[in-house]
Design a protein around this motif. Structure first.
Motif, PDB file in Angstrom:
ATOM      1  N   UNK A 166     -36.240  -2.261   1.867  1.00 44.04           N
ATOM      2  CA  UNK A 166     -34.720  -2.150   2.692  1.00 44.04           C
ATOM      3  C   UNK A 166     -34.787  -1.731   4.072  1.00 44.04           C
ATOM      4  N   UNK A 167     -33.721  -2.672   5.195  1.00 43.37           N
ATOM      5  CA  UNK A 167     -33.658  -1.581   6.130  1.00 43.37           C
ATOM      6  C   UNK A 167     -32.979  -0.632   6.454  1.00 43.37           C
ATOM      7  N   UNK A 168     -33.688  -0.321   7.583  1.00 39.33           N
ATOM      8  CA  UNK A 168     -33.714   1.010   7.742  1.00 39.33           C
ATOM      9  C   UNK A 168     -33.495   1.855   9.314  1.00 39.33           C
ATOM     10  N   UNK A 169     -32.569   2.387   9.175  1.00 40.56           N
ATOM     11  CA  UNK A 169     -32.029   3.034  11.223  1.00 40.56           C
ATOM     12  C   UNK A 169     -32.608   4.369  10.988  1.00 40.56           C
ATOM     13  N   UNK A 170     -32.297   4.045  12.546  1.00 32.12           N
ATOM     14  CA  UNK A 170     -33.067   6.153  13.117  1.00 32.12           C
ATOM     15  C   UNK A 170     -31.183   6.818  13.286  1.00 32.12           C
ATOM     16  N   UNK A 223     -35.769  -3.772  10.794  1.00 35.60           N
ATOM     17  CA  UNK A 223     -34.711  -4.824   9.864  1.00 35.60           C
ATOM     18  C   UNK A 223     -35.357  -5.457   8.943  1.00 35.60           C
ATOM     19  N   UNK A 224     -35.259  -6.122   7.358  1.00 33.72           N
ATOM     20  CA  UNK A 224     -35.635  -7.308   6.822  1.00 33.72           C
ATOM     21  C   UNK A 224     -34.375  -7.963   7.102  1.00 33.72           C
ATOM     22  N   UNK A 225     -35.379  -9.316   7.016  1.00 35.21           N
ATOM     23  CA  UNK A 225     -34.775 -10.349   6.893  1.00 35.21           C
ATOM     24  C   UNK A 225     -33.037 -10.878   6.603  1.00 35.21           C
ATOM     25  N   UNK A 226     -33.174 -10.230   5.378  1.00 38.47           N
ATOM     26  CA  UNK A 226     -31.089  -9.855   4.711  1.00 38.47           C
ATOM     27  C   UNK A 226     -30.377  -9.748   6.313  1.00 38.47           C
ATOM     28  N   UNK A 227     -30.769  -9.485   7.475  1.00 45.88           N
ATOM     29  CA  UNK A 227     -30.130  -9.363   8.523  1.00 45.88           C
ATOM     30  C   UNK A 227     -30.036 -10.623   9.081  1.00 45.88           C
ATOM     31  N   UNK A 228     -30.598 -11.221   8.838  1.00 46.50           N
ATOM     32  CA  UNK A 228     -30.128 -12.392  10.149  1.00 46.50           C
ATOM     33  C   UNK A 228     -28.933 -13.322   9.408  1.00 46.50           C
ATOM     34  N   UNK A 229     -28.327 -13.718   8.713  1.00 47.55           N
ATOM     35  CA  UNK A 229     -27.214 -14.401   8.480  1.00 47.55           C
ATOM     36  C   UNK A 229     -26.097 -13.883   8.802  1.00 47.55           C
ATOM     37  N   UNK A 230     -26.556 -12.336   9.130  1.00 49.32           N
ATOM     38  CA  UNK A 230     -25.359 -11.635   9.665  1.00 49.32           C
ATOM     39  C   UNK A 230     -25.483 -11.812  11.341  1.00 49.32           C
ATOM     40  N   UNK A 231     -26.239 -11.562  12.006  1.00 44.54           N
ATOM     41  CA  UNK A 231     -26.351 -11.480  13.372  1.00 44.54           C
ATOM     42  C   UNK A 231     -26.009 -13.188  13.477  1.00 44.54           C
ATOM     43  N   UNK A 232     -26.659 -13.931  13.037  1.00 49.03           N
ATOM     44  CA  UNK A 232     -26.319 -15.071  13.219  1.00 49.03           C
ATOM     45  C   UNK A 232     -24.745 -16.383  12.475  1.00 49.03           C
ATOM     46  N   UNK A 233     -24.435 -14.940  12.754  1.00 44.60           N
ATOM     47  CA  UNK A 233     -23.044 -15.740  12.959  1.00 44.60           C
ATOM     48  C   UNK A 233     -22.286 -15.353  14.200  1.00 44.60           C
ATOM     49  N   UNK A 234     -22.773 -13.987  15.129  1.00 44.23           N
ATOM     50  CA  UNK A 234     -22.309 -14.297  16.505  1.00 44.23           C
ATOM     51  C   UNK A 234     -20.688 -13.344  16.579  1.00 44.23           C
ATOM     52  N   UNK A 235     -20.857 -12.649  14.982  1.00 40.58           N
ATOM     53  CA  UNK A 235     -18.891 -12.394  15.562  1.00 40.58           C
ATOM     54  C   UNK A 235     -19.403 -11.143  16.597  1.00 40.58           C
ATOM     55  N   UNK A 236     -17.717 -11.435  17.341  1.00 36.74           N
ATOM     56  CA  UNK A 236     -17.612 -10.865  19.032  1.00 36.74           C
ATOM     57  C   UNK A 236     -16.659  -9.162  17.786  1.00 36.74           C
TER      58      UNK A 236
END
Length: 303
Positions: A166-170, A223-236
């Motif tokens: 899964x996605x991992x962040x520092x 990041x894994x592809x699961x992040x794309x649908x979330x980022x693509x919403x472009x929520x402010x």
């Protein structure tokens, strides 16, 4: 196959990295009027080269640099310069010529111009979307911060990804003041090892009274592809921008997101004092300059 096995799960390995490098660098004016802040030198290497080299050490073969209109020097830096190389060799400086060539051949470099509104640090990731396949994990770095570490910090992220799939962040630990400056995470009770935790949330710059912890997300992600649908919403979100922190927070709530405490020293070169600290820290660690610089600083501080 470019993959790794986790139990019975085969995970695809990351070979691409997005480096966000479109900032104006106004804190360093007038120096950055003609030179991008990402090209500020850490002794003899620009900041962005340090990031590229560490990404390549983790298996990255394609570097996608998202730039602005004043960033041509970055492209020139990672390009071949036949005339310069030839002149260096004519002058007996083969080592310098070899180094110039090595830098240009570190990876395949792709440049994308940042565009679109609203702005925010998720925008350059979206600008590079067409270069990332729907099934592949990818790194994201911001071009003004890095870790000084014995094991390249992208490699540490990759090892954590191979444990979790899964996605991992520092992550780093911060004081109360740091909770005003960074996204602060909340940790789940379960953990993969002493440095790797599943995250249950992330709050952007909450301040000490509202911070769920003193553990901050800093600018290195796998990041894994699961992040794309979330980022693509472009929520402010925070500050009227589309921030990667908001997307990561949603991923932590709806999927799986992990945080890794990197073994190393984190540096942010985004302002003058932090940049000076980074240069001094690297110089003190240098076999060539460390001892003499240590003596100089001791003498200077004793005056």
């Amino acid at each position: 196959m470019n993959s790794s096995t986790i139990g019975r799960i085969i995970v695809k390995q990351p070979t691409k990295a997005i480096i966000c490098a479109a900032g104006l660098g106004t804190r360093f004016l007038p120096q950055t009027k003609a030179m991008p802040k990402e090209m500020l030198p850490l002794i003899d290497r620009p900041v962005i080269q340090v990031i590229v080299e560490q990404a390549v050490a983790a298996g990255v073969t394609e570097i996608i640099i998202v730039t602005g209109s004043t960033k041509r020097a970055i492209e020139d830096h990672f390009d071949r310069s036949d005339q310069l190389e030839a002149e260096l060799r004519e002058n007996g400086k083969d080592d310098k010529a070899d180094e110039i060539k090595r830098v240009a051949e570190l990876a395949n470099f792709v440049y994308v111009r940042q565009k679109g509104f609203p702005k925010g640090n998720a925008r350059p990731i979206l600008n590079a979307r067409h270069l990332i396949s729907d099934d592949e994990p990818f790194f994201v770095f911001f071009a003004d911060d890095f870790f000084r570490s014995d094991i390249p910090w992208p490699m540490q992220l990759k090892e954590a990804y191979n444990k979790t799939g899964n996605s991992v962040i520092s992550l780093i630990e911060v004081d109360d003041d740091g909770t005003h400056k960074y996204g602060i995470v909340s940790l789940a009770d379960n953990k993969k090892d002493k440095r790797l935790y599943q995250l249950t949330g992330l709050v952007e710059k909450p301040g000490p009274r509202n911070a769920p912890s003193h553990f901050a997300s800093v600018g290195s992600y796998l990041l894994t592809p699961e992040i794309w649908p979330i980022i693509e919403q472009e929520k402010v979100g925070h500050g009227g921008e589309i921030g990667i922190a908001d997307s990561l927070a949603e991923l932590a709530r709806t999927g799986e997101l992990y945080g890794l405490f990197i073994e190393g020293v984190w540096h942010d070169t985004g302002d003058q004092l932090k940049y000076i600290k980074a240069v001094v820290d690297l110089a003190l660690e240098s076999e060539e300059y460390g001892a003499e610089l240590t003596d100089f600083l001791k003498q200077r501080l004793s005056e």
